[in-house]
Design an enzyme around this catalytic site. Structure first.
Site, PDB file in Angstrom:
ATOM      1  CE1 TYR A 227      13.437 -46.088 110.757  1.00  0.00           C
ATOM      2  CE2 TYR A 227      11.002 -46.559 111.154  1.00  0.00           C
ATOM      3  CZ  TYR A 227      12.236 -46.432 110.267  1.00  0.00           C
ATOM      4  OH  TYR A 227      11.972 -46.857 108.986  1.00  0.00           O
TER       5      TYR A 227
ATOM      6  CB  SER B 292      11.393 -41.791 100.458  1.00  0.00           C
ATOM      7  OG  SER B 292      11.490 -40.583 100.581  1.00  0.00           O
ATOM      8  N   PRO B 293       7.660 -42.213  99.818  1.00  0.00           N
ATOM      9  CG  PRO B 293       5.530 -42.502 100.659  1.00  0.00           C
ATOM     10  CD  PRO B 293       6.933 -42.989 101.038  1.00  0.00           C
TER      11      PRO B 293
ATOM     12  N   GLY C 262      10.893 -37.456 100.519  1.00  0.00           N
ATOM     13  CA  GLY C 262      11.142 -36.672 101.401  1.00  0.00           C
ATOM     14  C   GLY C 262      10.413 -35.256 101.682  1.00  0.00           C
ATOM     15  N   GLY C 263       9.112 -35.177 101.024  1.00  0.00           N
ATOM     16  CA  GLY C 263       8.427 -34.072 100.860  1.00  0.00           C
ATOM     17  C   GLY C 263       8.406 -33.086  99.655  1.00  0.00           C
TER      18      GLY C 263
ATOM     19  CG  LEU D 234       7.029 -36.095  94.928  1.00  0.00           C
ATOM     20  CD1 LEU D 234       7.226 -37.874  94.590  1.00  0.00           C
ATOM     21  CD2 LEU D 234       7.091 -35.546  93.508  1.00  0.00           C
TER      22      LEU D 234
END
Length: 326
Positions: A53, A215-216, A219-220, A222
């Site tokens: 990261y 990624s719940p 990627g945005g 939801l």
């Protein structure tokens, strides 16, 4: 905050995991410090990062920021259940040909030492393989991880992006060595990506791994701003994907409006209803985003809401093989 055991281990973690991928590239150090302090104050003590990261030539930046936050003292390091990962290219010339993506006993040793130095700590609670490496044997991998555990440098081993059969193979090989094996699988899983329900989630649950969804919010997609295409939102950068799922997203937004909760909170609360899920990873870029996510723990979705979510975002039909066979 609520807490649960991490898979079959005796380690308790918060039911929300603080993802730090934005620290450095999207969130400056000062704001990252504020987010981590606020997370601890709210009871989130499970922090996830990865050695790569910061990305590219800046790989390691996020771990460095976390290390400087730990160095402030005040019991910060002692309070955190820390997870990081190994697999990616750290762009270190000293790695030579072994610096490319993958795993080996050589690379695990070198990259673990690098993470410990950047994080300013002498141990990591959960050390995760960021991806499978088909070129390395489990005898080599488990030998390297057993050594790191015996040295006290890591407490537990986890996987990420593994298939169900790979989890099964890993656990079988570990059992033959009388080693604990994997205690967690970090996997892409959300309302819009339910394929893991076929094999990965059942395998993890059966073999004692806690699932940590990454990624719940897809990627945005939801999130509460998905349909607004606001500049600066992750979903706004992919209008074609939004159009492809517009009908679903509109139905989802309508349901969430009826509930009186934003889409992102409902999507996270849905993940917490699955018995295999330990803690979804939330990746706030700002303190306000973190604070908004805290309500998820107390948000209960009844059977009627869960049924409507299944209708909007149909899954694969259950576990394999019943999902597609008689």
């Amino acid at each position: 905050m609520q807490y649960t055991y991490l898979g079959k281990s005796g380690l308790k973690v918060s039911r929300l995991c603080l993802g730090t991928m934005n620290f450095g590239p999207a969130t400056d150090e000062k704001e990252a410090f504020r987010i981590m302090d606020a997370a601890l104050d709210a009871g989130i003590q499970f922090f996830d990062t990865a050695n790569i990261y910061g990305w590219g030539q800046n790989a390691g930046l996020t771990e460095t920021i976390i290390g400087r936050w730990f160095a402030q003292g005040g019991g910060r390091r002692e309070k955190v259940v820390l997870a990081t990962k190994v697999h990616g290219n750290m762009h270190d010339p000293a790695d030579g040909p072994n610096g490319t993506e993958g795993l080996s006993a050589y690379k695990i040793r070198r990259h673990l030492e690098g993470s410990l130095k950047r994080l300013q700590t002498d141990h990591i609670e959960l050390y995760q393989m960021h991806h499978i490496d088909r070129n390395v044997s489990w005898d080599e991998l488990w030998g390297a991880f057993e050594l790191a555990v015996s040295q006290g440098k890591i407490g537990y081993v986890g996987s990420s992006n593994f298939a169900g059969w790979q989890i099964a193979e890993a656990q079988g090989k570990a059992q033959n060595r009388r080693f604990l094996g994997l205690v967690a699988e970090q996997h892409k899983y959300n309302l819009n990506c339910r394929l893991p329900e076929l094999e990965v989630l059942p395998a993890a649950k059966a073999m004692g791994l806690g699932v940590i969804p990454w990624s719940p919010l897809d990627g945005g997609m939801l999130g509460r701003n998905a349909l607004k295409k606001l500049e600066g939102t992750r979903s706004g950068g992919n209008p074609n994907k939004i159009e492809k799922h517009r009908a679903q997203l509109e139905a989802f937004a309508e349901l969430c409006s009826e509930i009186g909760e934003p889409q992102d909170n409902v999507a996270l609360a849905w993940l917490l209803t699955h018995p295999a899920v330990t803690a979804p990873i939330i990746g706030p870029r700002t303190l306000e985003q973190l604070e908004s996510s805290l309500r998820v723990i107390d948000l209960k979705l009844d059977e009627a809401i869960l049924k409507r979510l299944d209708e909007i975002f149909p899954g694969p039909g259950g576990e394999a093989p019943e999902a597609y066979a008689w």
